[in-house]
Design a protein around this motif. Sequence first.
Motif, short mmCIF file in Angstrom:
data_model
loop_
_atom_site.label_atom_id
_atom_site.label_comp_id
_atom_site.label_asym_id
_atom_site.label_seq_id
_atom_site.Cartn_x
_atom_site.Cartn_y
_atom_site.Cartn_z
N GLY A 146 0.98 -1.19 -0.04
CA GLY A 146 -0.05 0.03 0.02
C GLY A 146 0.92 1.25 0.06
O GLY A 146 1.99 1.36 -0.38
N THR B 280 -4.45 0.38 1.20
CA THR B 280 -3.74 -0.94 1.82
C THR B 280 -4.32 -2.19 1.16
O THR B 280 -5.52 -2.54 1.34
CB THR B 280 -3.88 -0.95 3.49
N LYS C 295 1.46 5.06 2.10
CA LYS C 295 1.17 6.29 3.33
C LYS C 295 1.84 7.36 2.90
O LYS C 295 3.21 7.68 2.84
CB LYS C 295 1.80 5.48 4.64
#
Length: 376
Positions: free
Chosen positions: A172, A364, A174
């Motif tokens: 994923g 995610t 961030k």
Amino acid sequence: MSEVSLPPRRWPRLLILIALSLALHGVVVDWARHHIAPPGAAQEPVITVELRPVPPPQQPVVLPAPAPAQPKRSKPARQAAPAPTRHVEPSIAPPDEPIRETVEPIYTPAPQAAHAMPAASTGVSDVSGDGQAQGGTATADASPGDSQVPATGKQYHTSAPPSALLQYDVTGTKDQQPAYGRGSIDWHNEGSHYRVEGKAKALFFTLLNFTSVGELDAWGVSPELYTEQKGFKSATNTHFNRARNLVSFSASTTSYPRRGGEQDRASLIWQLAAIGRGDATQIQPGAVIDLFVAGVRDGELWRVQVLGQEAIDLPIGHLQTWHLVRMPKPGSYDDRVDIWLAPQHEWYPVRVRYTDLRPPGDYTQLDLSELKPPEP
């Protein structure tokens, strides 16, 4: 000697001649003074000036040509800022009907109690077998201690999957920076009860721990207690109290009357798997499944739409799956949830993706990497 006298008319002429003679004499003397030097006198230098034309240059001088006038350009119209980059599966086709519709919660706060909010009437959205929503009305007119509250939730044909330990590769972003980790879901089917535990880790840090326990009954997967802990935050509990027919939360004073078919965020995926195993015709392209889902502070109706069948490549291999999606209501802070169920593997969730629809659009994704017997 006799005196000579001139006639009077000749005197003026004589005077004029004398004057001219004196003037001429002065001119001659001045010229001689400047041009005739006495012997031994120094000669003054003579300066001679000669004017000559400037010769032309051997090569022509090239002056810089003026830049051509640029035509005035019309000011381009302002374009909308591009949408934030999101992780999108290329093979996902948009649904035939929009699924970002407003769906009102099917439950209202329970009648007034020490920790409950006053009840009110609300609409109920149901789903028929062909995937069409139906309207209805339900009134929360029972007290929290009343065990005879009529069940008004949607009931599906269900068959819970057998026990298994599913391990996932987690990828994923961030803040649009790549993130990697490992995750697992330990599913226990004990006949009349179930237990599911899950966790996600990045490096040496545990990002999420959750546990859901409850019954396997006519409603399918029926949770009784959901516990969730994120990062270093304190754990929260969501209670599905059967004796009081009440859904309540340790993190808030909100509560809902229990009507049947409620789910928590962990049991939801296994309820969808149980619906597929119970009757595969309930999972068809375009069908919608409405389930009340309780989080850690409140709950709402989740509308899950079946997008269709999709072949995907996973660490465990190439699988044919059913792709389901839950889109949050407009203005909600919830994530979009995509779920891929594999019929050839007991309808287990082989891929799950959570996408934040707010900028910068982080996500995610869990991809099944190993399928093993459950841990004791």
